[in-house]
Design an enzyme around this catalytic site. Structure first.
Site, mmCIF file in Angstrom:
data_model
loop_
_atom_site.group_PDB
_atom_site.id
_atom_site.type_symbol
_atom_site.label_atom_id
_atom_site.label_comp_id
_atom_site.label_asym_id
_atom_site.label_seq_id
_atom_site.Cartn_x
_atom_site.Cartn_y
_atom_site.Cartn_z
ATOM 1 N N HIS A 92 0.813 -1.218 0.000
ATOM 2 C CA HIS A 92 0.000 0.000 0.000
ATOM 3 C C HIS A 92 0.851 1.274 0.000
ATOM 4 O O HIS A 92 0.344 2.350 -0.301
ATOM 5 C CB HIS A 92 -0.976 -0.007 1.186
ATOM 6 C CG HIS A 92 -0.341 0.234 2.524
ATOM 7 N ND1 HIS A 92 -0.059 -0.789 3.413
ATOM 8 C CD2 HIS A 92 0.062 1.372 3.142
ATOM 9 C CE1 HIS A 92 0.469 -0.287 4.503
ATOM 10 N NE2 HIS A 92 0.565 1.023 4.370
ATOM 11 N N ASP B 206 0.382 -7.826 1.574
ATOM 12 C CA ASP B 206 0.817 -6.433 1.725
ATOM 13 C C ASP B 206 2.341 -6.330 1.829
ATOM 14 O O ASP B 206 2.867 -5.475 2.530
ATOM 15 C CB ASP B 206 0.162 -5.770 2.939
ATOM 16 C CG ASP B 206 0.181 -4.237 2.825
ATOM 17 O OD1 ASP B 206 0.410 -3.729 1.705
ATOM 18 O OD2 ASP B 206 -0.004 -3.566 3.851
ATOM 19 N N SER C 146 4.825 2.903 8.142
ATOM 20 C CA SER C 146 4.382 1.699 7.436
ATOM 21 C C SER C 146 5.485 1.217 6.504
ATOM 22 O O SER C 146 6.065 1.994 5.750
ATOM 23 C CB SER C 146 3.128 2.004 6.607
ATOM 24 O OG SER C 146 2.005 2.117 7.434
#
Length: 461
Positions: free
Chosen positions: A103, A137, A218
């Site tokens: 992402h 992910d 992240s």
């Protein structure tokens, strides 16, 4: 002469010796920097490998205007300011391979990696996306070096299940390119659900920590006090107070083992899977009739060299396998128990084996990939799935009720959109085993098209 010391003097001597011992101990401890504890040392080892990732995505907005000259409506595309995003990543190979979240880089037209090795100093590099999976992910990037042979600081993986509930963990990142960021917490929960291949990861699959994971962190690493990566930071639960999550390193290894292969990236068949966390690299499984199988490779074999070079890790091994010359032949030196074995593997295109002929041989149905023109002719508004173009009489497909024009959307719950993927699904099943097909059929009724969906089961021959 009195050889005996008075009791009071003896006690004073003992107290003096004890005091000197204690003073020496304090001096010894004072010589060690009290602030440089295990946390600081772990951060110092890993932080040089933590990078900032910045992306740009070009966006167009399509509008319509009335063309007086042509007397009709015509489209035009308006270029909008690029969308920018930022996250973190960690370098896991000296040649510049970076792990991050999908992402963070999804749909990016440009990817830039910013490395801050020294305080006040930062360097920007272009990077390219190599592979990624929305289900896990996890994305793998490659830094484009400025000079040949340039190497980068790296971080090491912990062992797959080397996790201790309650141990101190550190969430590292490089948010917004401002430099290294560190937050400290404990490992609150380990992965709580068994792996289910093909299913999207959810909160039960992740490690839980109370270390703060900010949006810009992240893709950065979650590490233990040994300076080893135990997970990749992925999310923070907004509804909770101080609850952050990371993808376990076991899942990261599994994802790398599927994504960074010649099959996934180039459609070239090697046929053996490697345990990414093993040293030396170990063959985990071998597909029957594959190039690896025909070369005499067995499950459990240890890889010592590839084309005469000892690979330092899974990434380097796979990189050499993926970037073979046009003849696609690789020489491997293996160790099986105490025996050394040399073999040559000739890699071939997957489509040479996994093709429509294999599917027809085992099912009696001929499948074709849906093109836009073919989908339009069928009245089907998508190119997802495979269309049945022929069914052999008295075959398993015929007995199951397959007819021409039916579109196969999934096999055994796995969506199919190309022949190679469907052939692999069929290949994994033995004779007389069953396949469950999810299908859709478009039927014309006058001016109207009726869409019918359902499931069929056929037994392989």
């Amino acid at each position: 002469m009195n050889f005996f010391m008075p009791k009071s003097r003896y006690i004073k001597v003992l107290i003096g010796v004890a005091g000197l011992t204690l003073w020496g101990s304090l001096l010894g401890h004072a010589a060690e920097p009290p602030r440089k504890d295990a946390v600081v040392e772990a951060v110092g080892r890993v932080l040089p490998s933590v990078v900032n990732i910045a992306t740009k995505t070009r966006v167009q907005r399509v509008r319509y205007y009335y063309d007086w000259w042509r007397d009709n409506w015509a489209p035009y595309a308006q270029e909008l300011p690029p969308q920018e995003s930022a996250g973190s990543g960690v370098i896991v190979d000296p040649s510049g391979y970076v792990l991050t979240n999908v992402h963070v880089v999804k749909d990016a037209d440009e990817i830039w990696v910013k490395i801050s090795n020294n305080p006040g100093e930062a360097k920007m590099y272009r990077a390219e996306a190599i592979a990624g999976s929305l289900a896990t992910d996890i994305a793998l990037l490659k830094i484009i070096p400025e000079r040949a042979g340039e190497v980068f600081a790296t971080a090491n993986f912990a062992e797959n299940d080397d996790l201790l509930l309650g141990e101190t963990v550190l969430a590292l990142g490089n948010p917004f390119g401002l430099g290294g960021s560190v937050s400290r917490g404990i490992l609150s929960s380990k992965s709580r659900r068994a792996d289910s291949d093909g299913n999207k990861l959810d909160i039960p699959d992740w490690l839980q920590t109370d270390a703060s994971i900010n949006p810009g962190n992240s893709g950065g690493p979650l590490i233990n006090l040994d300076g080893e990566i135990i997970g990749i930071n992925v999310a923070v639960l907004r509804e909770g107070q101080g609850i952050g999550f990371a993808i376990p390193i076991k899942r990261v290894n599994e994802s790398l083992g599927r994504l960074f292969t010649p099959e996934f990236l180039n459609g070239i068949w090697f046929g053996a899977t490697i345990q990414p966390d093993s040293i030396p690299l170990t063959i985990r499984s071998v597909e029957p009739n594959s190039p690896a199988d025909r070369a005499g490779i067995f499950e459990g074999d240890k890889i010592e060299t590839i084309n005469g070079h000892a690979p330092r890790n899974f990434i380097e091994f796979s990189n050499r396998l993926i970037n073979l010359e046009s003849n696609r032949t690789v020489s491997l030196q293996l160790r099986r128990n105490s025996e050394k074995i040399a073999c040559e593997v000739k890699l071939v295109p997957e489509s040479d084996y996994f093709n429509a002929d294999l599917i027809r041989k085992k099912t009696g149905a001929t499948l074709e990939e849906l093109t836009p023109d073919l989908a339009q002719a069928l009245g089907y508004n998508s190119t997802d799935g495979l269309v049945v173009s022929k069914v052999d009489d008295s075959s398993p497909a015929d007995e199951a009720g397959l007819t021409t024009g039916i579109v196969v959307l999934a096999i055994d719950g796995q969506n199919v959109s190309n022949i190679v993927g469907a052939a692999r699904q069929v290949y994994r099943r033995e004779k007389d085993q069953q396949l469950k097909l999810e299908v859709v059929q478009m039927r014309r009724n006058g001016l109207f098209l009726r869409r019918r969906t359902g499931q069929l089961t056929l037994r392989l021959r």
